[in-house]
Design a protein around this motif. Structure first.
Motif, PDB file in Angstrom:
ATOM      1  N   ASP A   1       7.994  -0.340 -24.319  1.00 37.33           N
ATOM      2  CA  ASP A   1       7.870  -0.150 -22.873  1.00 37.33           C
ATOM      3  C   ASP A   1       8.943  -0.965 -22.186  1.00 37.33           C
ATOM      4  N   TYR A   2       9.270  -0.596 -20.957  1.00 36.65           N
ATOM      5  CA  TYR A   2      10.413  -1.227 -20.304  1.00 36.65           C
ATOM      6  C   TYR A   2      10.301  -1.133 -18.791  1.00 36.65           C
ATOM      7  N   ILE A   3      11.137  -1.940 -18.139  1.00 34.71           N
ATOM      8  CA  ILE A   3      11.366  -1.907 -16.689  1.00 34.71           C
ATOM      9  C   ILE A   3      12.868  -1.976 -16.475  1.00 34.71           C
ATOM     10  N   VAL A   4      13.409  -1.094 -15.648  1.00 35.98           N
ATOM     11  CA  VAL A   4      14.818  -1.152 -15.268  1.00 35.98           C
ATOM     12  C   VAL A   4      14.894  -1.088 -13.751  1.00 35.98           C
ATOM     13  N   GLY A   5      15.961  -1.660 -13.175  1.00 31.39           N
ATOM     14  CA  GLY A   5      16.048  -1.646 -11.727  1.00 31.39           C
ATOM     15  C   GLY A   5      17.396  -2.107 -11.213  1.00 31.39           C
ATOM     16  N   ALA A   6      17.507  -2.068  -9.887  1.00 35.99           N
ATOM     17  CA  ALA A   6      18.720  -2.506  -9.196  1.00 35.99           C
ATOM     18  C   ALA A   6      18.304  -3.225  -7.917  1.00 35.99           C
ATOM     19  N   TYR A   7      19.170  -4.149  -7.463  1.00 35.38           N
ATOM     20  CA  TYR A   7      18.867  -4.967  -6.289  1.00 35.38           C
ATOM     21  C   TYR A   7      20.125  -5.141  -5.451  1.00 35.38           C
TER      22      TYR A   7
ATOM     23  N   GLY B   1      12.778  -4.933 -21.806  1.00 33.50           N
ATOM     24  CA  GLY B   1      12.069  -4.072 -22.731  1.00 33.50           C
ATOM     25  C   GLY B   1      11.193  -4.876 -23.664  1.00 33.50           C
ATOM     26  N   THR B   2      10.052  -4.307 -24.029  1.00 36.03           N
ATOM     27  CA  THR B   2       9.130  -4.937 -24.971  1.00 36.03           C
ATOM     28  C   THR B   2       8.934  -4.010 -26.160  1.00 36.03           C
ATOM     29  N   TYR B   3       9.264  -4.502 -27.351  1.00 41.86           N
ATOM     30  CA  TYR B   3       9.088  -3.725 -28.571  1.00 41.86           C
ATOM     31  C   TYR B   3       7.919  -4.321 -29.350  1.00 41.86           C
ATOM     32  N   HIS B   4       6.918  -3.474 -29.621  1.00 44.83           N
ATOM     33  CA  HIS B   4       5.716  -3.919 -30.310  1.00 44.83           C
ATOM     34  C   HIS B   4       5.937  -3.765 -31.812  1.00 44.83           C
ATOM     35  N   LEU B   5       6.319  -4.859 -32.457  1.00 44.35           N
ATOM     36  CA  LEU B   5       6.577  -4.834 -33.896  1.00 44.35           C
ATOM     37  C   LEU B   5       5.302  -4.567 -34.684  1.00 44.35           C
ATOM     38  N   SER B   6       4.181  -5.010 -34.129  1.00 48.77           N
ATOM     39  CA  SER B   6       2.861  -4.729 -34.691  1.00 48.77           C
ATOM     40  C   SER B   6       1.853  -4.892 -33.564  1.00 48.77           C
ATOM     41  N   ASP B   7       0.578  -4.765 -33.888  1.00 45.07           N
ATOM     42  CA  ASP B   7      -0.442  -4.941 -32.858  1.00 45.07           C
ATOM     43  C   ASP B   7      -0.484  -6.374 -32.338  1.00 45.07           C
ATOM     44  N   ARG B   8       0.077  -7.311 -33.111  1.00 48.45           N
ATOM     45  CA  ARG B   8      -0.026  -8.718 -32.732  1.00 48.45           C
ATOM     46  C   ARG B   8       1.321  -9.367 -32.441  1.00 48.45           C
TER      47      ARG B   8
ATOM     48  N   ARG C   1      28.006 -12.470 -13.120  1.00 47.76           N
ATOM     49  CA  ARG C   1      27.297 -13.264 -14.116  1.00 47.76           C
ATOM     50  C   ARG C   1      26.278 -12.400 -14.851  1.00 47.76           C
ATOM     51  N   LEU C   2      26.190 -12.573 -16.188  1.00 48.25           N
ATOM     52  CA  LEU C   2      25.156 -11.974 -17.019  1.00 48.25           C
ATOM     53  C   LEU C   2      24.122 -13.038 -17.360  1.00 48.25           C
ATOM     54  N   ASP C   3      22.843 -12.743 -17.143  1.00 48.19           N
ATOM     55  CA  ASP C   3      21.754 -13.660 -17.481  1.00 48.19           C
ATOM     56  C   ASP C   3      20.814 -12.964 -18.462  1.00 48.19           C
ATOM     57  N   PRO C   4      20.843 -13.349 -19.747  1.00 43.37           N
ATOM     58  CA  PRO C   4      19.959 -12.740 -20.737  1.00 43.37           C
ATOM     59  C   PRO C   4      18.708 -13.592 -20.988  1.00 43.37           C
ATOM     60  N   SER C   5      17.726 -12.975 -21.622  1.00 36.96           N
ATOM     61  CA  SER C   5      16.516 -13.679 -22.029  1.00 36.96           C
ATOM     62  C   SER C   5      15.921 -12.961 -23.232  1.00 36.96           C
ATOM     63  N   VAL C   6      15.444 -13.738 -24.209  1.00 38.56           N
ATOM     64  CA  VAL C   6      14.808 -13.193 -25.403  1.00 38.56           C
ATOM     65  C   VAL C   6      13.511 -13.957 -25.631  1.00 38.56           C
TER      66      VAL C   6
END
Length: 739
Positions: free
Chosen positions: A362-368, A408-415, A458-463
């Motif tokens: 699932d994901y969220i994309v947008g512009a500001y 984006g969120t990737y569900h590798l498993s149920d947990r 500027r690019l601001d990433p997060s993991v």
């Protein structure tokens, strides 16, 4: 450390041992631990499932002790400095000092999704609220706009589907004044509902000005109104529109004099005359704010658009206590007055597309986009033995920024889940500064003109990695970056085009956390440890030897700490909440820094530029930062005969010692450790239709200071320290009715 402080420290350490932050309040019992829903990740989620160190403050807790603004909000590792300029929010040790009015905040404020980069955009933001979400650490990906240290999201109350209303009156015995507030909410048609909320306040101050014509300062007057409309013609579309008006004014100041050769000794008296040229001390702010949020269902997807407009005009006049410390009541001649008129307006637009949840990804994309204009003037009147001087300056800035972002969120498993975020931001600014000698010339403030342009990206990433170790227990690990754009020096005399521009600051954050809910025992907790690093931290310091501010970038700084708290519901109508934090914040490299009061002349001579250029504050702490902060609150409701209930709430909050002067003087520039106690006792029926309450804040009358600096010769005949004293004890009676 006194007995109360030892008790508070022991309780807060226990909170650290159990963990937790941002937790539910006033649950009915151990088997009914309530969920707290937040939108910290742009979706409605249980706070215990959000991999962020977040503190949630409910409307009930805000109203319990008449919390009016961020300065009165007790959140560990967050504090607000107010010292004659704009209020500055500090998070995990980092903030943008108030002396340079053009600074964007390192901790961003959002009200109903609309970015508020100036503290005066909302005259009194804590008004008919739903909740406040305090997000600690860089939030550069989803929030983006200047969130290098954190973000605060204020969510106001929305229209209801059924008709309801409330009215509350408060009378303050110590401030000798009142506050009235209320709202009505409900449907107007089958598709349109509305909510109208108002607040009026008129109270005296807590400091006695002994000068002729003086009185209790600062007075506090405000008139606020907010109309919110919700239009929902179908199940697939709704639109929420809000317009808010605010007017706040105050007469007087909270600056008091103290000795330079002793520790801080704040008092509740001052002697200060008005400026014949600038008028009485105080401030006046008028603001208008509009926010519109539309949601459109496109199959299983949601398209959200948030439009915002914000405007304010403000005027702020400072005068300073003339009392000579140890002078037996003697006063110095009037020396300096200053004024800072401001004008600001901003337009913003955000668009987001949100995917459905429940699948593998699932994901969220947008512009500001936003566009703002800011104008500020600065006027200073020096009345000295060698002349009467009147100086002024003008600053103008036009800025626009735009960004695109996604998470984006990737569900590798149920947990096990992996989250990735990225935001690209572009900022353009144009600035102009001009200083003038209206009466003079004043030898310490030369005239100058400066112009500048900024264009940066500027690019601001997060993991984030998130794992459910048990059905109600989650652990997470985060790496994220944040940034704040560069800017201009707005009110420093002698500024030229060569010194007009300062660079952007960048941050990165490493964080490990745990959150758990144990409903069988009525316990909810979370904890986080972190390491935050700043590069090119934007700073501003006052140099009393040149009577000017030094604005620029510190090379590097870092903060290491732990944040934790817990809520416990051991029995029906009884709950205990506690949160605490520890942080170690220091400069890692800061060449060319202004001299500290603790440095000898051989180490750093403020009158020798070469000496200052060689000064490096690596290893020194940052100002306005406590190593330890925390709070504890106990709430209990007892049943009485006749279908009545008696509610009691006791809250304690405190901080360890910290420097609150730019030169970090261990004497006049250090606020000692303190604990403040608030209490509330209220009588109400079981249906909560009315209540009467007695409320006390700062019951032990702990006098603390928000800031300090050295007022030097020759702009005063007697050099002395000045403190900005925070509110003293206040006892109020409150009555309210709901319908």
């Amino acid at each position: 450390m006194g007995r109360i402080q030892r008790l508070f420290a022991a309780t807060a350490v226990a909170a650290l041992a159990t963990g937790g932050a941002g937790l539910p309040a006033y649950a009915a019992g151990a088997d009914q631990v309530a969920e707290v829903i937040v939108t910290a990740q742009k979706r409605s989620e249980n706070v215990q499932n959000v991999p962020i160190s977040i503190e949630v403050v409910s409307a009930q807790k805000i109203e319990a002790f008449h919390t009016g603004d961020l300065r009165a909000l007790s959140v560990p590792n967050m504090n607000v400095q107010s010292s004659g300029g704009n209020d500055v929010i500090y998070m995990r040790g980092f903030g943008s000092p108030s002396q340079n009015y053009a600074f964007d905040q390192s901790v961003s404020l959002y009200v109903d999704g609309v970015y508020a980069g100036r503290s005066r955009q909302f005259s009194a933001p804590f008004f008919d609220l739903q909740r406040i979400e305090v997000l600690r650490g860089p939030q550069g990906a989803l929030f983006g706009k200047n969130t290098a240290a954190g973000a605060i999201s204020i969510v106001t109350a929305q229209p209801t589907s059924d008709f309801e209303g409330a009215a509350t009156g408060i009378y303050s015995f110590d401030r000798k004044g009142y506050e009235l507030s209320g709202y009505v909410s409900g449907p107007l048609t089958s598709t349109l509902s509305a909510r109208l909320a108002v607040k009026v306040r008129d109270q005296d101050g807590y400091i006695d000005n002994l000068a002729p014509g003086g009185g209790e300062e600062p007075t506090d007057k405000a008139q606020l109104a907010r109309l919110t409309l919700k239009y929902a013609p179908t199940d697939s579309f709704d639109y929420l529109a809000k317009i808010e008006y605010g007017h706040a004014e105050s007469l007087g100041s909270v600056s008091v004099s103290g000795p330079l050769n002793g520790t801080q000794q704040p008092k509740l008296t001052r002697y200060a005359v008005e400026s014949g040229r600038l008028g009485p001390a105080g401030f006046e702010t008028t603001s208008w704010n509009f926010a519109g949020t539309g949601n459109l269902q496109l199959g299983e997807f949601t398209l959200t658009a948030i439009s915002g407009y914000s405007f304010f005009k403000a005027s702020h006049v400072n005068n300073f206590d003339q009392t000579i410390p140890g002078g037996g009541g003697a006063v110095a001649p009037p020396s300096v007055f200053n004024s800072f008129p401001e004008h600001f307006q901003q337009w913003s637009q955000e668009v987001r597309l949100q995917s459905p949840t429940g699948g593998k990804f699932d994901y969220i994309v947008g512009a500001y986009y936003d566009n703002s204009q800011y104008n500020a003037q600065s006027y200073t009147n020096y009345i000295l033995a060698f002349g009467n001087f009147f100086l002024g300056s003008q600053f103008k800035q036009q800025a626009e920024s735009y960004s695109i972002f996604g998470q984006g969120t990737y569900h590798l498993s149920d947990r096990f889940r992996a989250l990735g975020s990225l935001r690209y931001s572009r900022t353009n600014k144009r600035g102009f500064y001009q200083g003038v000698q209206l009466q003079g010339p004043f030898p310490f403030r030369p005239n100058s003109v400066a112009r500048g342009d900024i264009d940066e990206g500027r690019l601001d990433p997060s993991v984030t990695l998130q794992y459910d170790v048990a059905p109600r227990t989650m652990v997470y690990a985060v790496y994220g970056q944040g940034s704040k754009s560069g800017g201009f020096v707005s009110n420093t005399a002698g500024t030229t085009s060569a010194t007009f521009t300062y660079q952007p600051e960048h941050s990165e954050n490493f964080e490990l956390g745990v959150k758990s809910t144990l409903p069988d025992s009525g316990l909810v907790f979370s904890a986080a440890i972190y390491k935050t690093k700043f590069d090119k931290l934007q700073v501003s310091t006052y140099n009393p030897n040149t009577q000017g501010f030094v604005v620029g970038n510190a090379a590097k700084a870092s903060s290491t700490g732990i944040e934790a708290g817990a809520s416990w519901y051991p029995a029906p109508n009884f709950d205990v909440t506690a949160s605490a934090a520890y942080q170690d914040v220091k400069y890692d490299d800061y060449p060319g820094a202004s001299c500290l009061a603790s440095q000898t002349i051989s180490q750093c001579n403020p009158l020798v530029p070469a000496s200052v250029a060689a000064n490096n504050l690596a290893g020194s702490p940052l100002p306005n930062i406590s190593k330890f902060s925390g709070n504890v609150q106990v709430h209990y409701v007892a049943d009485l005969p006749g279908d009545l209930r008696l509610g009691t709430t006791v809250a304690m909050s405190g901080r360890s010692k910290f420097f609150n002067s730019d030169d970090q003087s261990p004497l006049y520039g250090q606020q000692k450790a303190y604990t403040k106690i608030d209490a509330r006792i209220e009588l109400l029926p079981s249906d909560n239709r009315w209540h009467v309450a007695l409320v006390g804040t700062n019951l032990t009358n702990e006098l603390t200071t928000a800031g300090a600096f050295r007022l030097p010769v020759p702009i005063t005949t007697v050099s002395r320290a000045l403190y900005w004293v925070e509110p003293a004890r206040n006892i109020s009676i409150e009555a309210g009715v709901k319908f």
